[in-house]
Structure formats: structure tokens, C-alpha cells
Design an enzyme around this catalytic site. Structure first.
Site, PDB file in Angstrom:
ATOM      1  CE1 TYR A 104      27.214 -24.968   3.085  1.00 48.26           C
ATOM      2  CE2 TYR A 104      25.429 -25.141   4.672  1.00 48.26           C
ATOM      3  CZ  TYR A 104      26.013 -25.517   3.479  1.00 48.26           C
ATOM      4  OH  TYR A 104      25.383 -26.437   2.670  1.00 48.26           O
ATOM      5  CB  SER A 105      29.659 -18.099   7.079  1.00 47.17           C
ATOM      6  OG  SER A 105      28.733 -17.695   6.097  1.00 47.17           O
TER       7      SER A 105
END
Length: 325
Positions: free
Chosen positions: A61-62
């Protein structure tokens, strides 16, 4: 807040899990709609205040910044022994031939990287983000068992896959005396109920905790059918999950709105209440980009839908192709 056992383990988790894909540096990775650290921290703090103790993120995630932001917030706002931190491995967070997948090399590398980003000695739940067709499940399970034995994770879980794959995983672990998957994180909501056919009965029979992702169908269950958002327009993965012209989806969304209006509550509360009342659900993984999203989610725990309301929500559903893995 209500608490329940995570599957057949002794671990107690809140009936809601906060999904942390929303929190991360916006220009890192595939989530341009994510919230930076300054905007994320008040939401994580509010979740804790409401009694949520279960936080789900992933190494990808990110580009790993979600783990960093969540880790710092939980260290500042909570006691480590009181929170349940879950993360995942499979998708790449760097370049290279071994940057993705569930090989022993990848798992051993990525658990250490996740622990560094989270700033903790262990995670409570370490999950495989998807099935790896290029790695024997025996290799993956043996490596995950070693992660458990090394004290770097307390439990292991799996995410979206076919029921036969999950059944094989449970059998292989049992046969070899390795740690079994304690949870299944799958795609499930009013617009996608295909998991009721095989995966949900399998989990119920095997004592596996079910922690579905996207319980509000990427927000589609919370607004009028034709209403859109910036995230909906920029969420490329989300666009693959739902067919905009699906007539039954339109009817389901309308019925969520009708029940919400009759009850004087939000649509999110109705959609979540329906899920929480399913007997095989442990804790839906909710997303929250605004404080009222958290308040709505907690309020859904107290909303008891009638059998007629549940039937009205479920009646328009039609079978569809599997989506999400």
C-alpha cells in the site's frame, strides 16, 4: 464496541477492522486518493477511541508508506499489546526478479521489511495477499510457519483465492504439522456474494475467521447509483470489480437507500449491518477517509435488520463472474 474471537484462535478482535489502504503518501504507488500522514492520524486515533483494536494494512500500500504511517500512529496513540496489527505479502514493493510472490526468499525478506516500517517486533496477523501460482504452496506454508516460530507473527491468514486452493492450503498445513491459516480476507458485500457458494461454508466448517474487504463495494452502496467520487474515478482496480450496467446492482443500491430512509440511518449503516448479521463474518474491513465514516460503521453494530429487510436486500442479486483475484 463489540469484540469476538478471530476464527478458532484465542485472539479477541473488534467486530470492525480498520483497513489502512487509505493511509499513505498519495504520489507513491497506485493510490492517488490516499491520505497523507497529517490527514491519516486523526482517523486512526478516532478508531482507537471508538474501540477498534484491529488494523489491516499491506506492504504494497502506497509503496510501504501505509505501514510507516500506521505504525507511527499506533505507537503514539495505543499500547502495542492492546492492538492487533495485520499486514500482507505478495505484491512487489521494489524492482527485481524476486520482488513479488510467496517464495521463502520473498516472505523472509518482506516480513523483516514490514516490521521495520511498522516499527514493531511482530505482527499479529501475517497474510498472503493472493495465491502465488509460481510457488508451491508447501514452500509458502513452511516459510510462514518459520515466521511464526521466529516470533515475527502470531497468526497467519490468506486473502482472495479459489476455495479449492484454500482447502488445499489447510490440508497441506495439517499434514505437515505447520501453522494453519486462521483467517480468510475475501471480497464480499451485497453486490458480490459469490463467496457464499463455497468459501464461506469452508471457513465455517474449518473454524476460519472471515474478514471481508470492500464491505461497502468501494462506496457504491453508500450513495446514489449515478453519483461518483474522485476515488471511484481514479481507482483502476476498483473499476474491475463491478459492472456499471449490472441491473441487479442498481436495484440493490436502491433498496439500501430505501431501508436507510425508512430507518433514518445512513446507507453505510444498512450495508454494514447486513454483513455483520451474516453468521460467518468475524470483522469486516472498513475504509475511512472521514471521521463520520467511523461513526457510521460503529453505529451499524447496533442496527438490527429484520428478516424482511434482509430478504429485500438479497432478493435482486444475480450470479456474476468472480472478481478480485
Amino acid at each position: 464496541m463489540e469484540y469476538t474471537r478471530l476464527g478458532s484462535t484465542g485472539l479477541k478482535v473488534s467486530r470492525l477492522s480498520l483497513g489502512c489502504m487509505t493511509y499513505g503518501v498519495p504520489d507513491r504507488g497506485a493510490h492517488p486518493w490516499s491520505l497523507d500522514e497529517e490527514k491519516s492520524r486523526p482517523l486512526i486515533k478516532r478508531a482507537l477511541e471508538l474501540g477498534i483494536n484491529f488494523f489491516d494494512t499491506a506492504n504494497t500500500y502506497s509503496d510501504g508508506t501505509s505501514e510507516e504511517i500506521v505504525g507511527r500512529a499506533l505507537r503514539d496513540f495505543a499500547q502495542r499489546e492492546e492492538v492487533v496489527i495485520a499486514t500482507k505479502v505478495f505484491y512487489p514493493v521494489r524492482e527485481g526478479a524476486n520482488a513479488r510472490g510467496l517464495s521463502r526468499k520473498s516472505i523472509m525478506t518482506e516480513i523483516d521489511a514490514s516490521l521495520r516500517r511498522l516499527g514493531t517486533d511482530y505482527v499479529d496477523l501475517y497474510q498472503i495477499h493472493r495465491w502465488d501460482k509460481d510457488t508451491p504452496i508447501e514452500e509458502t506454508l513452511a516459510a510462514l510457519h518459520d515466521v511464526i516460530k521466529a516470533g515475527k507473527a502470531r497468526y497467519i491468514g490468506a486473502s482472495s483465492m479459489y476455495a479449492w486452493q484454500f482447502a488445499k492450503s489447510l490440508y497441506v498445513a495439517e499434514m505437515n504439522g505447520w501453522t494453519r491459516f486462521a483467517t480468510m480476507q475475501n471480497h464480499y458485500n451485497l453486490l458480490n456474494r459469490e463467496e457464499e457458494r463455497e468459501m464461506m461454508p469452508l471457513c465455517a466448517a474449518e473454524g476460519v475467521g472471515v474478514i471481508p474487504w470492500s464491505p461497502l463495494a468501494r462506496g457504491r452502496l453508500t450513495r446514489d447509483w449515478n453519483e461518483t467520487t474522485n476515488r471511484m474515478e481514479t481507482d483502476e482496480f476498483g473499476k474491475t470489480l463491478y459492472v456499471a450496467t449490472e441491473d441487479s446492482d442498481h436495484k440493490i443500491v436502491e433498496r439500501v437507500g430505501e431501508i436507510a430512509a425508512n430507518r433514518g440511518v445512513t446507507r453505510a449503516q444498512v450495508a454494514l449491518a447486513w454483513m455483520i448479521q451474516q453468521p460467518f463474518i468475524t470483522a469486516p474491513i472498513i475504509g475511512a477517509s472521514k471521521l463520520h465514516h467511523l461513526d457510521d460503521a460503529v453505529a451499524a453494530l447496533s442496527l438490527n435488520l429484520t428478516s424482511d429487510e434482509i430478504a429485500a436486500l438479497e432478493e435482486p442479486y444475480t450470479p456474476r463472474s468472480l472478481a478480485g483475484f
